[in-house]
Design an enzyme around this catalytic site. Structure first.
Site, short mmCIF file in Angstrom:
data_model
loop_
_atom_site.label_atom_id
_atom_site.label_comp_id
_atom_site.label_asym_id
_atom_site.label_seq_id
_atom_site.Cartn_x
_atom_site.Cartn_y
_atom_site.Cartn_z
N CYS A 93 42.46 32.85 96.10
CA CYS A 93 43.77 32.37 96.54
C CYS A 93 43.97 32.65 98.04
O CYS A 93 43.36 31.99 98.86
CB CYS A 93 44.87 32.97 95.66
SG CYS A 93 46.44 32.11 95.81
N HIS A 125 43.23 32.63 90.16
CA HIS A 125 43.13 34.09 89.99
C HIS A 125 42.35 34.42 88.72
O HIS A 125 42.95 34.61 87.67
CB HIS A 125 44.52 34.71 89.91
CG HIS A 125 45.29 34.62 91.17
ND1 HIS A 125 45.10 35.46 92.23
CD2 HIS A 125 46.24 33.75 91.56
CE1 HIS A 125 45.90 35.13 93.22
NE2 HIS A 125 46.61 34.09 92.85
N GLU A 172 41.08 37.18 88.15
CA GLU A 172 41.33 38.60 87.87
C GLU A 172 42.59 38.82 87.02
O GLU A 172 42.82 39.91 86.53
CB GLU A 172 41.42 39.39 89.18
CG GLU A 172 42.72 39.27 89.97
CD GLU A 172 42.87 37.97 90.77
OE1 GLU A 172 42.03 37.05 90.59
OE2 GLU A 172 43.84 37.88 91.55
#
Lengths: 301, 197
Positions: free
Chosen positions: B74, B164, B166
């Site tokens: 991002c 994302h 994560e």
């Protein structure tokens, strides 16, 4: 973390809401009242701005009912910066929240700084697509707000005073509450939930993880880089600075210094360096001079 | 893990789950002895200023030329991009793409979806005020797409995602990055002393 945690069971947008809060970590969110201040904040490295008609210090001194900002001010600020723009609605004023969502703000702060619209209920935040941040003074209040759908929590402090003492009190209380819950045996958690007035499932989650299920930020009284670093060392993950910046002698310089202080909050050498020659901070208020009515942190239920 | 600002904790948890030793990078000296650096999501303007303020803009490209692998998510992808549409902001410019910031709109347009790898596998993904890649350089390989747009790209040892990974429990993108770093997550012994909380 197991699938049985409360936060794992939330609707799909929960991840995008809490995800944005995650992305704001380690940063500074600054109150601004016009496009020019918003640009100064962005230029200084703010991760987001809070669009307001008046900063808390002015709300405090001018009195009267404090409401959501004029949409024209919010739009002007949205057009001026590329970073997320937040705005405040009154506690319980779900129509102000609907309007802010329609304006496309990135986060709504259901804030005790504005005059509450409902003395019994907060906004039901789950149905909104936009994430909410709410204030708290302890763990019970934080978990009630998360239960209502808040995707970020900030300790309240005492806005518009330039005095960090209440922010410290609220952060220490929250952290002590979390440590206490963690030390309890499972059979004690229902009673703890009852005593705190907090949703049981969230109490169980905090007992298991040792942290709030959403990012935990700090607000209310930050006036210097040292104040900001103090809140970070006490456990805040990001710092809101309200009146502190634009009520100081040199806002651009102070704003930049606070951003660098939050990024390197554990490094006293850098803190010393950025604290030099900042000019006068906002003058501030001794909390003992305020009556109960003048304490904004007592708003919220 | 670059930890100047942003969502670095979920990346550290992902690396922890893969059993890979990791550390936070706050100073240029922290780059010594690491094989890969992750640039997290966050505010690209804020992180860019910090990169400049603390001397990373010169040191990261030098480390890359010595073999450091990079992974930007991002805001991290924006910082890696050669060009940023409409904005003149500090960035590294090491990856030959042009990005448009907040290209899907404000936060209410953020969404959860999945991305499709070249071989047809899918991976869950969270897009938050995400950028869109508007131009790809000739050296840039598209690894995964979402709705026909490239969302995961690679150029040599530089990996970038507009989403994302994560924030989900899926570890495939991180695993891919470890391959780029030359680390083997199965073999690497976990060194818990170097893991930050």
């Amino acid at each position: 973390m197991s699938e049985s945690l409360w936060s794992e069971r939330q609707k799909s947008t929960w991840k995008t809401k809490v995800g944005l809060a995650e992305m704001l970590k380690g940063g500074v969110i600054m109150d601004v009242t016009n496009a020019q201040e918003a640009q100064i904040a962005e230029e200084a490295g703010a991760v987001a701005v809070m669009a307001l008609e008046r900063v808390p210090a002015d709300i405090r001194s001018q009195g009267g009912v404090a409401r959501m900002s004029d949409p024209a001010i919010i739009k002007a600020i949205q057009n001026a910066v590329s970073i997320p723009v937040m705005a405040k609605c009154r506690i319980g004023h779900f129509v102000e929240a609907q309007i802010l969502e329609a304006l496309g703000v990135d986060f709504i702060d259901e804030s005790e700084v504005l005059t509450p619209a409902d003395e019994f209920y907060h906004v039901d935040k789950h149905p909104f697509k936009v994430p909410f941040v709410c204030g708290c003074r302890d763990l019970g209040e934080a978990l009630r707000r998360i239960g209502e759908g808040a995707a970020m929590i900030r300790t309240k402090g005492e806005a518009g005073t330039g005095n960090i003492v209440e922010a410290v009190r609220h952060m220490r209380t929250l952290m002590n509450d979390i440590r206490r819950i963690q030390s309890l045996p499972p059979e004690a958690l229902m009673t703890a939930a009852k005593e705190m007035g907090a949703p049981y499932d969230l109490v169980v989650e905090v007992a298991k993880t040792g942290k709030l299920p959403v990012p935990n930020f700090s607000a209310g009284g930050v006036a210097t880089p040292a104040d900001a670093a103090l809140m970070m060392q006490l456990g805040a993950e990001t710092v809101f600075v309200g009146s502190g910046i634009f009520k100081s002698e040199n806002p651009a310089r102070l704003a930049k210094a606070i951003v660098e202080a939050v990024s390197h909050y554990k490094d006293p050498r850098i803190l010393a360096e950025v604290s030099e020659n900042l000019g006068a901070a906002m003058s501030g208020i001794d909390l003992r001079s305020l009556t109960e009515n003048q304490r904004l942190a007592l708003r919220g239920w | 893990m670059l930890a100047l600002q942003g969502g670095f904790d979920p990346h550290l948890r992902a690396l922890d789950r893969l059993g890979v030793p990791s550390c936070k990078v706050l100073y240029v000296q922290d780059l010594e002895g690491i094989d890969g650096l992750i640039l997290p999501g966050g505010e690209s303007t804020t992180i860019g200023k910090m990169l400049a303020r603390f001397g990373f803009l010169e040191v990261i490209p030098q480390a890359v030329s010595r073999g450091l692998a990079l992974f930007g998510t991002c805001a991290g992808m924006i910082l890696l991009a050669r060009q940023i549409r409409h904005y003149d902001q500090v960035h590294l410019g090491l990856l030959d793409i042009e990005v448009e910031r907040n290209a899907y709109g404000p936060q209410v347009e953020s969404f959860e979806s999945s991305v499709r790898w070249r071989d047809g596998r899918t991976t869950p993904a969270v897009f938050i005020r995400a950028p869109i890649i508007r131009r790809l350089g000739p050296q840039v390989e598209v690894l995964a797409e979402q709705e026909g747009l490239p969302v995961l790209v690679r150029q040599d040892r530089i990996l970038a995602a507009s989403f994302h990974p994560e924030l989900t429990s899926d570890l495939s993108v991180h695993r891919y990055f470890l391959e780029l770093c030359g680390a083997d997550s199965q073999e690497t012994r976990r060194d818990s002393s170097s893991l930050q909380p």
